[in-house]
Design an enzyme around this catalytic site. Structure first.
Site, PDB file in Angstrom:
ATOM      1  N   ASP A 219       1.045  -1.064   0.267  1.00  0.00           N
ATOM      2  CA  ASP A 219      -0.062  -0.226  -0.051  1.00  0.00           C
ATOM      3  C   ASP A 219       1.254   0.901  -0.147  1.00  0.00           C
ATOM      4  OD1 ASP A 219      -2.530   1.959   0.866  1.00  0.00           O
ATOM      5  OD2 ASP A 219      -3.827  -0.114   0.913  1.00  0.00           O
ATOM      6  N   HIS A 293      -3.002   3.209  -4.683  1.00  0.00           N
ATOM      7  CA  HIS A 293      -2.437   2.198  -3.732  1.00  0.00           C
ATOM      8  C   HIS A 293      -1.281   1.919  -3.361  1.00  0.00           C
ATOM      9  CE1 HIS A 293      -5.964   2.751  -0.925  1.00  0.00           C
ATOM     10  NE2 HIS A 293      -6.436   2.660  -1.521  1.00  0.00           N
ATOM     11  N   GLU A 371      -9.868   2.351  -5.489  1.00  0.00           N
ATOM     12  CA  GLU A 371      -9.457   4.011  -5.262  1.00  0.00           C
ATOM     13  C   GLU A 371      -8.554   4.512  -5.885  1.00  0.00           C
ATOM     14  OE1 GLU A 371     -10.773   4.152  -0.587  1.00  0.00           O
ATOM     15  OE2 GLU A 371      -9.200   3.563  -1.436  1.00  0.00           O
TER      16      GLU A 371
HETATM   17  C1  ACM Z   1     -10.832  -0.845   0.629  1.00  0.00           C
HETATM   18  O1  ACM Z   1     -11.938  -0.575   1.351  1.00  0.00           O
HETATM   19  N1  ACM Z   1     -10.371  -0.016  -0.003  1.00  0.00           N
HETATM   20  C2  ACM Z   1     -11.032  -2.231  -0.382  1.00  0.00           C
END
Ligand code: ACM
Length: 582
Positions: A219, A293, A371
């Site tokens: 991440d 991420h 995201e």
């Molecule tokens: C997530 O909770 N961004 C998959």
């Protein structure tokens, strides 16, 4: 094979004394079964499919003989039972292939019993004999988990407990799971957790018959997996500046602040964790979260970003990356994406995924996809050129292009592709599996398109959310009390009977932005993971909140003996524990 059984007999008596002991065992058992019946409630979690309580009790003798088949597939169940019986009870537990006066018998069905499937078992406790029958080693292992829950709570102790009468109620149980995929996700990227902490997470899972650990390995805040040939991922990407305070709230670090907070798993560590999990029938699914991420990867190899100047992220903390204040999709304050227009990104992912595929035996690799912000792509010339070349009209299609490329790489390694539900947006590639997190909508849509689905909606199973309105430490927010988890039904009513088969199962997610250590981790997952275990394992008709609560109360004392820092939000624990004799 012989060696295995010699190993299993670490606590063995010499063979000569064996037949003499058998007689003693039989007579001890006879005398003790005439003793007081077991009055405590049977409180197995998850609730078995069928449980009949009979009269009579089984009393654990001082010398316990387990008779087990020679097959290596009985070994995990046998090892687990030997260890968990012998330590708290002090009984002398031995395993034999040819015992005639055994106290516990493991039977691998010579012909599969179709009712039990791959993970089911039958457990019979009579005054003289405990029998666990299954088609597979996994079934025996789950039978052992239920058996241990029939013992007095002190069985959960990690030390010898004196003065306990180790009696079991006589029962006949037939049991098998409702769902094949019974998972928990563990984010080891936001905060690093050691190899032993991961093993403890697995230990907790197996007690409640979970079989899938999803490891979120990368991440923005950390890259946690050694990749040979890409050393900076762990020299740079695994470390950040430690800042006290709330995640995302503090000022960005300065260049000379020490980057000594973090860690990573070597490939040998991963092999050890995988073996540990395998011995407990837990598969491990790795997640490499791209294209968003990805700041830790970008900090390590800045050329993977579309946006110049990414070198500066070599010094990261946990500063704010997204601005959600205007709602979803968020505006990225930092470009944390791998550049879909850069061929070096696909070469990088090929190297990473070759090694991930070789390390992790599980059939799926999770490639994230959640995201991924587009606001930096919108102004990037390379992305504009890519869109023109590929005939893309909308910026959202760029992620679809990226996902198709990545899926091809995953499949070239012989693995299946799975991603968060954003992968639906650019058009779902054939055979892609969807993990539905933004509610159930994505999962329903994917199942209707005949794609496999794992349900993990924020509305029910996000274990980073608060479990009481008055948490005494900071969480990400939200509110998911125990009962809400318990009431979750992973097969959405919107799907017809034919479509149910696309829902492989469900999982809960533990994101760790606000979970910095294992005590907080325990607090967030216990007891909610016990409620979810029943959602995943037990038939819908058997789920009953009023029945679950007293069963969970009996488990609280076991949590204490395991030294688990569980949340007491739903329980007036002192009062309740005092009333419970189990
Ligand atoms: C997530 O909770 N961004 C998959």
């Amino acid at each position: 094979m012989k060696k295995i059984f010699q190993l299993l007999c670490l606590l063995c008596v010499a063979g000569q004394a064996y037949s003499q002991e058998q007689n003693q065992i039989a007579s001890t058992t006879d005398v003790e079964t005439a003793a007081a019946p077991v009055t405590r409630q049977i409180a197995i979690i998850p609730e078995p499919v069928s449980l009949v309580r009979n009269t009579g009790v089984f009393v654990l003798p001082k010398k316990v003989i387990i008779q087990a088949d020679k097959s290596t597939s009985v070994k995990p169940a046998l090892d687990y039972l030997q260890l968990h019986l012998s330590i708290p009870t002090g009984s002398f537990v031995t395993a034999h292939t040819d015992a005639t006066a055994e106290t516990i018998r493991f039977v691998l069905n010579p012909q599969a019993n179709p009712a039990l499937g791959k993970e089911g078992y039958q457990l019979s406790v009579t005054p003289k004999l405990i029998t666990i029958k299954a088609n597979t080693g996994a079934g025996l292992f789950y039978g052992v988990q239920s058996l241990l829950q029939l013992f007095p709570k002190e069985i959960a102790s990690k030390e010898l407990v004196e003065g306990v009468k180790w009696t079991l109620p006589c029962v006949e149980i037939t049991d098998y799971p409702k769902l094949a995929w019974r998972g928990l996700m563990f984010d080891v990227a936001r905060h690093f957790f050691t190899k032993n902490e991961v093993k403890q997470y697995i230990d907790a899972m197996v007690k409640y018959k979970y079989n899938l650990l999803h490891l979120h390995l990368t991440d923005d805040e950390g890259w946690r997996l050694e990749i040979k040939g890409l050393p900076k991922l762990t020299e740079v990407g695994a470390w950040r500046v430690k800042k006290e305070g709330n995640f995302g709230d503090f000022t960005p670090p300065t260049p000379n602040e020490p980057k000594d907070y973090g860690g990573f798993y070597t490939q040998d560590d991963i092999k050890e964790i995988i073996q540990y999990a395998k011995d407990r029938y837990v598969d491990i699914m790795p997640e490499i979260d791209v294209p968003g991420h990805s700041l830790a990867a970008i900090a390590s190899y800045p050329e993977l970003s579309c946006t110049p100047g990414a070198e500066k992220y070599q010094v990261r903390s946990g500063e704010k990356i997204m601005d959600w204040s205007r709602g979803a999709p968020p505006i990225a304050l930092v470009d944390n994406t791998l550049c879909p227009a850069n061929e070096k990104v696909y070469a990088f992912l090929d190297t990473v995924l070759t090694q991930v595929a070789a390390l992790f035996p599980f059939e799926y690799i999770h490639l994230g996809g959640d995201e991924a912000p587009i606001n930096f792509w919108q102004k990037n010339d390379a992305i504009k050129a890519l869109m023109q070349r590929e005939g893309m009209k909308k910026i959202e299609e760029v992620q679809g292009y990226f996902e198709r490329r990545v899926k091809t790489i995953v499949e070239s390694k012989g693995k299946k592709f799975i991603g968060w539900d954003e992968i639906l947006e650019g058009g779902l590639a054939p055979n892609a599996t969807v993990m539905s997190w933004r509610g159930e909508k994505g999962g329903i849509e994917a199942a209707k398109q005949k794609h496999n689905v794992i349900m993990t909606p924020t509305t029910y199973v996000y274990l980073d959310y608060s479990q009481t309105k008055k948490e005494d430490s900071v969480t990400i927010g939200g509110y998911i009390p125990l009962k809400k988890v318990y009431n979750y039904e992973p097969i959405p009513a919107e799907l017809n009977a034919d479509e149910h088969k696309y829902v492989l199962g469900a999982q809960a997610n533990l994101w760790t932005e606000y979970v910095k250590n294992d005590r907080k981790l325990e607090y967030m997952i216990f007891p909610r993971m016990t409620a979810l275990s029943e959602v995943l394992w037990s038939k819908k008709e058997l789920k009953n909140w009023d029945d679950f609560q007293p069963r969970l109360k009996t488990q609280l004392k076991r949590f204490d003996l395991w030294n688990i820092n569980y949340s007491k939000a739903d329980w007036k624990v002192e009062e309740e524990a005092a009333k419970t004799t189990n």
